[in-house]
Design an enzyme around this catalytic site. Structure first.
Site, PDB file in Angstrom:
ATOM      1  N   ASP A  62       8.468  -1.813   6.008  1.00 11.00           N
ATOM      2  CA  ASP A  62       8.186  -2.799   4.970  1.00 11.00           C
ATOM      3  C   ASP A  62       9.464  -3.360   4.352  1.00 11.00           C
ATOM      4  O   ASP A  62       9.502  -4.534   3.957  1.00 11.00           O
ATOM      5  CB  ASP A  62       7.295  -2.176   3.894  1.00 11.00           C
ATOM      6  CG  ASP A  62       5.948  -1.776   4.466  1.00 11.00           C
ATOM      7  OD1 ASP A  62       5.258  -0.948   3.846  1.00 11.00           O
ATOM      8  OD2 ASP A  62       5.582  -2.281   5.549  1.00 11.00           O
ATOM      9  N   ASP A 114       6.797   1.361   2.006  1.00 12.68           N
ATOM     10  CA  ASP A 114       6.463   0.386   0.961  1.00 12.68           C
ATOM     11  C   ASP A 114       7.329   0.625  -0.277  1.00 12.68           C
ATOM     12  O   ASP A 114       7.755  -0.314  -0.945  1.00 12.68           O
ATOM     13  CB  ASP A 114       5.002   0.527   0.530  1.00 12.68           C
ATOM     14  CG  ASP A 114       4.018   0.323   1.654  1.00 12.68           C
ATOM     15  OD1 ASP A 114       3.892   1.216   2.500  1.00 12.68           O
ATOM     16  OD2 ASP A 114       3.390  -0.748   1.692  1.00 12.68           O
ATOM     17  N   ASP A 158       0.848  -1.208   0.000  1.00 15.65           N
ATOM     18  CA  ASP A 158       0.000   0.000   0.000  1.00 15.65           C
ATOM     19  C   ASP A 158       0.878   1.250   0.000  1.00 15.65           C
ATOM     20  O   ASP A 158       0.864   2.053   0.929  1.00 15.65           O
ATOM     21  CB  ASP A 158      -0.932   0.008   1.231  1.00 15.65           C
ATOM     22  CG  ASP A 158      -0.165   0.092   2.550  1.00 15.65           C
ATOM     23  OD1 ASP A 158      -0.664   0.756   3.497  1.00 15.65           O
ATOM     24  OD2 ASP A 158       0.942  -0.478   2.643  1.00 15.65           O
ATOM     25  N   VAL A 209       2.701  -6.259   3.046  1.00 17.33           N
ATOM     26  CA  VAL A 209       3.196  -5.142   3.844  1.00 17.33           C
ATOM     27  C   VAL A 209       2.161  -4.015   3.953  1.00 17.33           C
ATOM     28  O   VAL A 209       2.515  -2.852   4.185  1.00 17.33           O
ATOM     29  CB  VAL A 209       4.532  -4.608   3.291  1.00 17.33           C
ATOM     30  CG1 VAL A 209       5.624  -5.669   3.380  1.00 17.33           C
ATOM     31  CG2 VAL A 209       4.382  -4.122   1.853  1.00 17.33           C
TER      32      VAL A 209
HETATM   33  O1  RIB Z   1       2.570   0.180  10.827  1.00 16.18           O
HETATM   34  C1  RIB Z   1       3.424   0.329   9.723  1.00 16.18           C
HETATM   35  C2  RIB Z   1       2.796  -0.226   8.489  1.00 16.18           C
HETATM   36  O2  RIB Z   1       1.629   0.524   8.152  1.00 16.18           O
HETATM   37  C3  RIB Z   1       3.718  -0.109   7.248  1.00 16.18           C
HETATM   38  O3  RIB Z   1       3.423  -1.152   6.367  1.00 16.18           O
HETATM   39  C4  RIB Z   1       3.315   1.203   6.663  1.00 16.18           C
HETATM   40  O4  RIB Z   1       3.578   1.263   5.257  1.00 16.18           O
HETATM   41  C5  RIB Z   1       1.828   1.181   6.895  1.00 16.18           C
HETATM   42  O5  RIB Z   1       1.219   0.427   5.854  1.00 16.18           O
HETATM   43 CA    CA Z   2       2.790  -0.610   4.046  1.00 19.29          CA
END
Ligand code: RIB
Ligand code: CA
Length: 305
Positions: free
Chosen positions: A235, A13, A8, A120
């Site tokens: 991630d 990411d 996302d 992720v």
């Molecule tokens: O809590 C951190 C996560 O939440 C990571 O994957 C960040 O990109 C968000 O998606």
């Molecule tokens: Ca993420």
């Protein structure tokens, strides 16, 4: 070992996408999910990264909303557009027509027993794939997720980590599916900040230059909110575990469930440390990562090609 990255984007990411495309991961495709910003933007951001790297990796749009949870995004962390609000050239690449969940189910049938999932973001796509094709559990070799907590230190609520909080029902479905999940939790990633000087010098290559710009927003926030210099690469840490599980120098197998009820508890990863109240371990919790190995992988991901 074929992998699917579900993501996302989101600044951290972006590091995982860049790493997945530049490090030796046999990547079949990237599936995109709602999360840090709405799906329309997470999809645009994934395509921006695909174009930046000149990759032909197929990208699939997935779930635009959680199973039950109202929309939950994090523009204050990642910027309004999810990638630090920098400027990008016009997109010349597009997503595949096939839905992400259909792609995951199809890949499970094609690579039965040897498919691997690295998730992720919120786990909505993975949960929907499980609902569509329960045999996914047997088709998958490794499931590695960034999400949850090992000690209930939430980042989105008192006990909720963002990926679990943004879709608690999906996280609960993934953990109770019957496979063994490798969990890289919030506290472990918070203790794994990547020093800013790990990025190549400015001008080294367009990928690291673009990442330096798009991550500046998050780096400033870390400095302001936590008084630390460094890149919060949650991630990328999960990608490192996918690439080399030995990066995890302190792991523990536990039984865990995700709380979906309660005013304060939604999204909590409840863990049976006493080994009395749950069932057989369904997850491996990565409590500590070896920092030099993690940083070496990060250097390789952003080095000149
Ligand atoms: O809590 C951190 C996560 O939440 C990571 O994957 C960040 O990109 C968000 O998606
Ligand atoms: Ca993420």
């Amino acid at each position: 070992m074929p992998w699917i990255l579900d993501t996302d984007p989101g600044v951290d990411d972006a590091a995982a996408v860049i790493g997945a495309l530049r490090l030796p991961l046999d990547l079949l495709g990237i599936t995109v999910v709602h999360g840090n910003v709405p799906l329309e933007m997470t999809l645009t951001n994934t395509l921006r990264l695909k174009q930046l790297l000149g990759s032909d990796i197929p990208v699939y749009a997935g779930a635009a909303q959680a199973l039950l949870q109202p929309p939950c995004h994090a523009p204050e962390i990642h910027g309004a557009d999810g990638l630090g609000d920098i400027t990008w050239p016009p997109l010349t690449v597009a997503a595949e027509q096939q839905h992400a969940v259909a792609f995951i189910v199809e890949a499970a049938k094609t690579y039965a027993g040897s498919l691997n999932l690295l998730a992720v973001g919120p786990l909505t796509n993975i949960a929907l794939a499980l609902a569509m094709e329960p045999s996914l559990v047997d088709a998958v070799e490794r499931v590695v997720i960034m999400g949850g907590t090992h000690s209930a230190h939430g980042n989105t609520s008192m006990v909720g980590e963002f990926n679990f909080y943004a879709d608690p029902e999906a996280a609960a479905m993934v953990l109770r599916a019957g496979w063994h999940v490798e969990v890289v939790p919030w506290e472990t990633t918070l203790a794994s900040l990547v020093p800013l000087d790990v990025l190549p010098e400015v001008g080294a290559n367009p990928v690291s230059d673009t990442f330096r710009r798009l991550s500046a927003h998050l780096a400033r926030r870390m400095k302001r909110m936590r008084g630390v210099e460094g890149l919060l690469m949650c991630d990328f840490a999960a990608l490192a575990v996918a690439l080399d599980p030995s990066v995890g120098v302190d792991t523990v197998k536990l039984y865990g469930v995700v709380e979906t009820a309660g005013q304060h508890g939604r999204g909590l990863l409840a863990l049976d440390y006493a080994r009395r109240f749950g069932g057989a371990p369904n997850l491996t919790m990565y409590r500590t990562l070896e920092q030099e190995s993690l940083q070496q992988l990060f250097r390789r991901a952003f080095a000149d090609e």
